[in-house]
Design a protein around this motif. Structure first.
Motif, short mmCIF file in Angstrom:
data_model
loop_
_atom_site.label_atom_id
_atom_site.label_comp_id
_atom_site.label_asym_id
_atom_site.label_seq_id
_atom_site.Cartn_x
_atom_site.Cartn_y
_atom_site.Cartn_z
N ALA A 94 0.94 -1.21 -0.20
CA ALA A 94 0.10 0.10 -0.18
C ALA A 94 0.89 1.16 -0.13
CB ALA A 94 -0.84 -0.16 1.22
N TYR A 95 2.12 0.99 0.89
CA TYR A 95 2.80 2.46 0.78
C TYR A 95 3.40 2.53 -0.45
CZ TYR A 95 6.71 5.17 2.29
OH TYR A 95 7.69 6.37 2.56
N LYS A 96 4.10 1.72 -1.06
CA LYS A 96 4.49 1.62 -2.62
C LYS A 96 3.38 2.29 -3.42
CE LYS A 96 8.00 0.93 -5.28
NZ LYS A 96 7.57 1.30 -6.35
N ALA A 97 2.36 1.76 -3.32
CA ALA A 97 1.33 2.21 -4.40
C ALA A 97 0.84 3.61 -4.09
CB ALA A 97 -0.10 1.06 -4.24
N ASP A 98 0.87 3.97 -2.94
CA ASP A 98 0.65 5.39 -2.58
C ASP A 98 1.73 6.45 -2.94
OD1 ASP A 98 -0.89 7.58 -1.50
OD2 ASP A 98 -0.39 7.13 0.48
N GLU A 99 2.94 5.87 -3.09
CA GLU A 99 4.21 6.63 -3.61
C GLU A 99 4.02 6.66 -5.06
OE1 GLU A 99 7.62 4.80 -2.41
OE2 GLU A 99 8.15 6.16 -0.85
N ASP A 100 3.69 5.49 -5.75
CA ASP A 100 3.44 5.78 -7.14
C ASP A 100 2.21 6.41 -7.65
OD1 ASP A 100 5.65 4.28 -7.15
OD2 ASP A 100 4.59 2.23 -7.17
N GLY A 101 1.34 6.80 -6.68
CA GLY A 101 0.04 7.60 -7.11
C GLY A 101 -1.07 6.76 -7.50
N ARG A 102 -0.94 5.41 -7.29
CA ARG A 102 -2.01 4.36 -7.33
C ARG A 102 -2.91 4.60 -6.19
NH1 ARG A 102 0.15 -0.11 -7.29
NH2 ARG A 102 2.18 0.40 -6.90
N THR A 103 -3.58 5.42 -6.36
CA THR A 103 -4.57 5.72 -4.86
C THR A 103 -5.52 4.37 -4.97
OG1 THR A 103 -4.40 7.86 -5.46
CG2 THR A 103 -6.14 7.04 -3.92
N GLN A 104 -6.31 4.14 -5.82
CA GLN A 104 -7.03 2.86 -5.68
C GLN A 104 -6.53 1.62 -5.10
OE1 GLN A 104 -10.23 3.42 -6.07
NE2 GLN A 104 -10.07 5.60 -6.67
N ASP A 105 -5.24 1.33 -5.58
CA ASP A 105 -4.76 0.25 -5.07
C ASP A 105 -4.13 0.35 -3.43
OD1 ASP A 105 -4.74 -1.16 -7.42
OD2 ASP A 105 -2.56 -0.74 -7.87
N SER A 106 -3.92 1.70 -3.26
CA SER A 106 -3.56 1.91 -1.89
C SER A 106 -4.52 1.51 -0.89
CB SER A 106 -2.92 3.05 -1.74
OG SER A 106 -3.55 4.23 -2.06
N LEU A 107 -5.76 2.02 -1.48
CA LEU A 107 -6.97 2.03 -0.68
C LEU A 107 -7.49 0.54 -0.42
CD1 LEU A 107 -9.55 4.59 -1.95
CD2 LEU A 107 -8.81 4.14 0.46
N MET A 108 -7.27 -0.34 -1.35
CA MET A 108 -7.53 -1.91 -1.14
C MET A 108 -6.61 -2.27 -0.20
SD MET A 108 -7.76 -4.65 -4.07
CE MET A 108 -5.85 -4.76 -3.74
N LEU A 109 -5.49 -2.12 -0.52
CA LEU A 109 -4.24 -2.68 0.32
C LEU A 109 -4.32 -2.29 1.68
CD1 LEU A 109 -1.49 -2.24 -2.34
CD2 LEU A 109 -2.33 -4.57 -1.28
N TYR A 110 -4.63 -0.98 2.11
CA TYR A 110 -4.57 -0.63 3.38
C TYR A 110 -5.99 -1.15 4.08
CZ TYR A 110 -1.03 2.87 3.20
OH TYR A 110 0.35 3.25 3.27
N GLN A 111 -6.96 -1.37 3.33
CA GLN A 111 -8.09 -2.28 3.88
C GLN A 111 -7.57 -3.56 4.27
OE1 GLN A 111 -11.99 -1.46 2.14
NE2 GLN A 111 -11.10 -0.39 0.62
N LEU A 112 -6.99 -4.39 3.20
CA LEU A 112 -6.51 -5.54 3.53
C LEU A 112 -5.50 -5.88 4.71
CD1 LEU A 112 -5.77 -6.73 -0.27
CD2 LEU A 112 -7.81 -7.73 1.20
N ALA A 113 -4.71 -4.62 4.82
CA ALA A 113 -3.75 -4.49 6.06
C ALA A 113 -4.65 -4.33 7.37
CB ALA A 113 -2.68 -3.35 5.70
N GLU A 114 -5.91 -3.83 7.34
CA GLU A 114 -6.91 -3.58 8.43
C GLU A 114 -6.41 -2.40 8.77
OE1 GLU A 114 -6.86 -6.73 10.77
OE2 GLU A 114 -7.97 -8.21 9.40
N ASN A 115 -5.48 -1.38 8.17
CA ASN A 115 -5.14 0.01 8.75
C ASN A 115 -6.26 0.78 8.15
OD1 ASN A 115 -3.87 2.20 9.36
ND2 ASN A 115 -1.93 1.35 8.88
N TYR A 116 -7.39 0.80 9.06
CA TYR A 116 -8.75 1.44 8.54
C TYR A 116 -8.71 3.00 8.69
CZ TYR A 116 -10.34 -3.24 8.86
OH TYR A 116 -10.64 -4.69 8.56
N ASP A 117 -7.87 3.39 9.59
CA ASP A 117 -7.57 4.94 9.75
C ASP A 117 -6.86 5.47 8.52
OD1 ASP A 117 -7.71 7.18 11.67
OD2 ASP A 117 -5.46 7.01 11.46
#
Length: 854
Positions: A642-665
């Motif tokens: 998610a952090y890598k996706a966020d750095e690359d500007g792939r917002t939708q991927d980072s959203l899904m990955l943070y949900q999978l990581a259960e980092n809801y905040d």
């Protein structure tokens, strides 16, 4: 000398008498020379042609003249020579001088003839240059075409000839043997193993492209199905015969070029459940030889009953007899038309020990005096579990062998071979003279001589261990064993070298042979990265091992992005040896696969619209990862991705990955950023739904869905900061106000904005307090303030205009108009007091609208 003077005197007299005619005679002679010169050989001369330019000729003649000037050459002898020819020297001088004058005239006033010759020369030179250029171009093109064919086709003509021969029923024997003899011998048919990429031949780490062609892709998919089924059974802890499945797959190919590969897997099948490499390998080559003998026997059904003895007799008759019915090997001991010692030898070769003992007993009477004790040794050898004689019998046999068998002149070579086998005699010389052994025979003979339970008390001649045989095989190398080298490596227990060699033939097949060996716990693997050359085979003080992680990593590289699910299945095999260090590398390899391929849905899973989690491949295979904290492992991978996706500007991927990581905040924070950008930058004259069409990628839709799910789940709600929750709810309310604003519902918009309680519209006393606290609000709300002020002022203006255009005027309308003017005033005051730099256009527009309301 006197004759010379007389000749000179005669010539002088003739010259003085015929002075007038001498000039004409000299010219005639020169003309004759010129005419005769035309008959001289030209291009067909053996001397070749002079290839000198005009300038070069002029230069060389000048050099010759200079040399003649510097050296005072005596030309007297030339005068005497010319005098004998009847040619007057003076006439020659005159003629040459006239020619020189003619040349000078032509050089100053060249005629048409000279011009024609120069033009002709230049034309010939031009044609020659053009011709040479064309020849060079054709030669270069031909050479480039040959290089292209060599690099792209890589045709192995010998292999092609062999395959074509097989297709038309032609059989060509492989005559590569260990022993350099010309004797007749049997050789198993071993076709070349087809390799998928010739560039792999010298580099085991070269990347493989499984999508290179249809055949390779087909083989890749077949292997992948087997590995998937294998992992399924591993996960459920069910039995799965990987070796048998691969053998079945190769047999279904129906391709003769895969016969060598098939034999390798059958060797693996034979040795996978045996404790002793030597015994299992020896039994395999014995069964292989017996199958060959049986096949040969079926072609000669007139050899009697199909007993083992009769089959071997048939083999001996076909291999040791020549066309003239004579035995090809001398000094054979013939009993009833059968070479008795050869029969015993080949029965042992076929693993028919009891039959060999039966032949020895039935022919005991035919043994000579020195052979009478053989039966005692042979019975002990056959009945021994380890196929080795007791110490006391071994000593006696060695004495008899050294005294009678070894030194016997004209002895039967098969007798010596049998004695060597049962007594392990004279191990300093492990060859058998006069007997031609092919590769399988040679290996079997050495496996018979190897003694596994060697102790320090054993005599030197008894010490021939498996490692000694392995060293011999490695020293011989592929040049001695040719196409059978891989099988020899497997049968001798050199599994690590076998994997390395298999990968040079076919990377895809070599990888699966390594997997098969690792699954049988036969392959030594390493996690060391200390080798400088990144080699597949790692040598250390503890022996040789295969870098199994590197092997699987390089194999999966070419299809990680095209087939990430299959790549994951292979990387899960890193931990097949169930070693702690290997498992750690397996976890790391899976993590890298996720980050590299970005196939998060397939590998990590996804979240449904209702918030339910759909597991990916990694979670499905969690039992194979041997993790106590699978949840933490997945969360860590998801968060890194998610952090890598966020750095690359792939917002939708980072959203899904943070949900999978259960980092809801963080999920809510990202959604707030999306909403803030949408509400602050979008064109206010257009509805928000026209921009994002209310699809799953719409930030408003995402925010509404997630806040609904999270707020209804107490466990999730606890993981979200209160500030982020408030911000999200506020932004959703602003988005609702934007919708009513775009729809022209001015009063509803003002009501919604007033409910947000962000800008005090009616309470002038709260303006200062609210303006001072503006910097404490969330950044995503702060950047919407300019648009909110414009929205408020626009709504006030439109409501006021509607009141003015009303046909009925009343005190209530006047009060409403004053209230609107107060809201506009408060709005302008707020804009001037907040410590937030807004665009100049906002101030200008607010001022213009306020003035309009006066």
């Amino acid at each position: 000398m006197e004759n010379s003077l007389d000749m000179c005197a005669v010539s002088s007299a003739n010259a003085s008498v015929n002075k007038k005619n001498s000039a004409s005679n000299s010219l005639k002679m020169i003309n004759d020379l010129l005419e005769n010169s035309k008959t001289l050989p030209t291009t067909v001369s053996d001397l070749g042609s002079i290839q000198l330019s005009i300038n070069e000729l002029k230069k060389r003649t000048s050099e010759l003249r200079a040399q003649n000037k510097d050296t005072d050459i005596d030309l007297t002898k030339a005068h005497y020579l010319l005098a004998g020819s009847g040619l007057a020297i003076e006439d020659v001088d005159n003629t040459l001088e006239s020619l020189h004058k003619y040349q000078m005239m032509e050089s100053h006033a060249p005629g048409m003839q000279a011009e024609g010759e120069i033009d002709h020369y230049l034309k010939l030179k031009k044609d020659q240059i053009v011709s040479m250029s064309i020849d060079k171009l054709l030669s270069t093109s031909s050479k480039d075409f040959d290089i292209f064919l060599d690099n792209n086709l890589k045709l192995d003509w010998k292999s092609l000839e062999h395959d074509v021969g097989q297709r038309f029923g032609l059989y060509v024997k492989n005559m590569n043997t260990i022993d350099n003899t010309n004797s007749s011998k049997h050789v198993m048919d071993m076709p070349k193993w087809s390799s998928e990429k010739s560039s792999l031949l010298n580099d085991s780490t070269t990347l493989l492209n499984v999508n290179e062609n249809y055949l390779l892709r087909n083989k890749f998919e077949r292997y992948a199905k087997i590995i998937h089924s294998f992992n399924n059974c591993r996960q459920q802890q069910n039995h799965f015969s990987l070796v048998n499945e691969v053998i079945s797959m190769i047999e279904n190919f129906g391709d003769s070029t895969n016969r060598q590969l098939l034999e390798c897997w059958k060797i693996l099948q034979a040795i996978q459940e045996k404790e002793s490499i030597v015994i299992s390998s020896r039994r395999y080559v014995e069964k292989q030889f017996l199958a060959y003998v049986d096949e040969l026997y079926k072609k000669n059904l007139n050899e009697g009953l199909p007993t083992g003895i009769n089959k071997v007799k048939s083999f001996i008759d076909s291999k040791l007899r020549g066309k003239d019915n004579k035995w090809l090997i001398e000094n054979l001991t013939i009993v009833n038309g059968i070479p008795i010692w050869a029969l015993i030898f080949y029965l042992l070769r076929a693993g028919l020990h009891q039959e060999a003992l039966e032949v020895a007993i039935n022919n005991h009477s035919s043994f000579n005096k020195v052979e009478k004790t053989f039966l005692i040794y042979f019975k002990a050898f056959i009945t021994a579990k380890s196929a080795q004689l007791p110490v006391e019998l071994t000593t006696k046999l060695h004495i008899e062998y050294n005294q009678h068998i070894k030194s016997a002149l004209g002895g039967d070579p098969f007798r010596m071979a049998v004695y060597k086998i049962i007594g392990r005699c004279d191990l300093s010389s492990k060859n058998i003279s006069s007997i031609a052994l092919n590769i399988e025979d040679w290996l079997w003979f050495h496996l018979m001589l190897v003694k596994e339970d060697v102790s320090d008390n054993d005599p030197v001649y008894e010490k021939y261990k498996l490692i000694d045989l392995q060293n011999i095989i490695l020293s011989y190398g592929i040049s001695h064993f040719s196409e059978y080298y891989l099988q020899v490596l497997l049968l001798s227990g050199l599994y690590e070298f076998a994997v390395e060699h298999a990968c040079t033939i076919s990377k895809i097949d070599g990888v699966h042979i390594a997997i098969g060996l690792a699954n049988c716990h036969l392959l030594k693997t390493t996690t060391s990265h200390s080798d400088k050359n990144n080699s597949l085979l790692v040598s250390s003080g503890t022996g040789n091992s295969i870098n199994f992680v590197r092997l699987l990593s390089t194999y999966t590289t070419s299809f990680r992005k095209s087939d990430p699910r299959i790549a994951a299945e292979y990387l899960l095999l890193v931990g097949i040896v169930n070693d702690e260090s290997e498992m750690k590398l397996c976890h790391e390899a899976i993590r890298e696969l996720v980050l590299e391929t970005k196939e998060f849905t397939i590998l990590l899973g996804r979240i449904n619209a209702d918030g339910t989690r759909i597991p990916g491949v990694i979670e499905e295979r969690k039992n194979l990862l041997n993790l106590n904290e699978m949840h933490d492992y997945l969360n860590k991978i998801s968060e890194q991705a998610a952090y890598k996706a966020d750095e690359d500007g792939r917002t939708q991927d980072s959203l899904m990955l943070y949900q999978l990581a259960e980092n809801y905040d963080i999920v809510i924070s990202i959604v707030n950023d999306l909403l803030g950008d949408l509400l602050s930058e979008s064109n206010m004259s257009k509805p928000l739904t026209n921009i994002y069409s209310n699809n799953p990628n719409d930030p408003i839709y995402i925010a509404e869905t997630l806040i609904h799910i999270y707020m209804n789940n107490l466990d999730i709600s606890k993981k979200i900061q209160t500030k982020n929750k408030i911000t999200n709810i506020t932004l959703l309310k602003i988005s609702e106000a934007r919708k009513t604003f775009a729809a022209g519902q001015w009063q509803n918009t003002l009501n919604l904005i007033e409910e947000i309680d962000l800008i005090p519209l009616s309470n002038t006393a709260e303006i200062r307090r609210s303006a001072q606290e503006v910097m404490n609000i969330d950044k995503n709300i702060l950047k919407i303030i300019p648009n909110l002020l414009i929205m408020i002022m626009t709504c006030v203006y439109n409501i006021s205009e509607n009141l003015r255009q009303s046909a009925y005027q009343s005190a209530i309308k006047a009060q409403q108009h004053e209230a609107l003017k107060n809201i506009a005033k408060n709005c302008s005051m707020y804009a001037g007091m907040i410590k937030y730099k807004m665009p100049k256009e906002v101030y200008s527009q607010l001022t213009k609208l306020e003035i309009t309301l006066q």
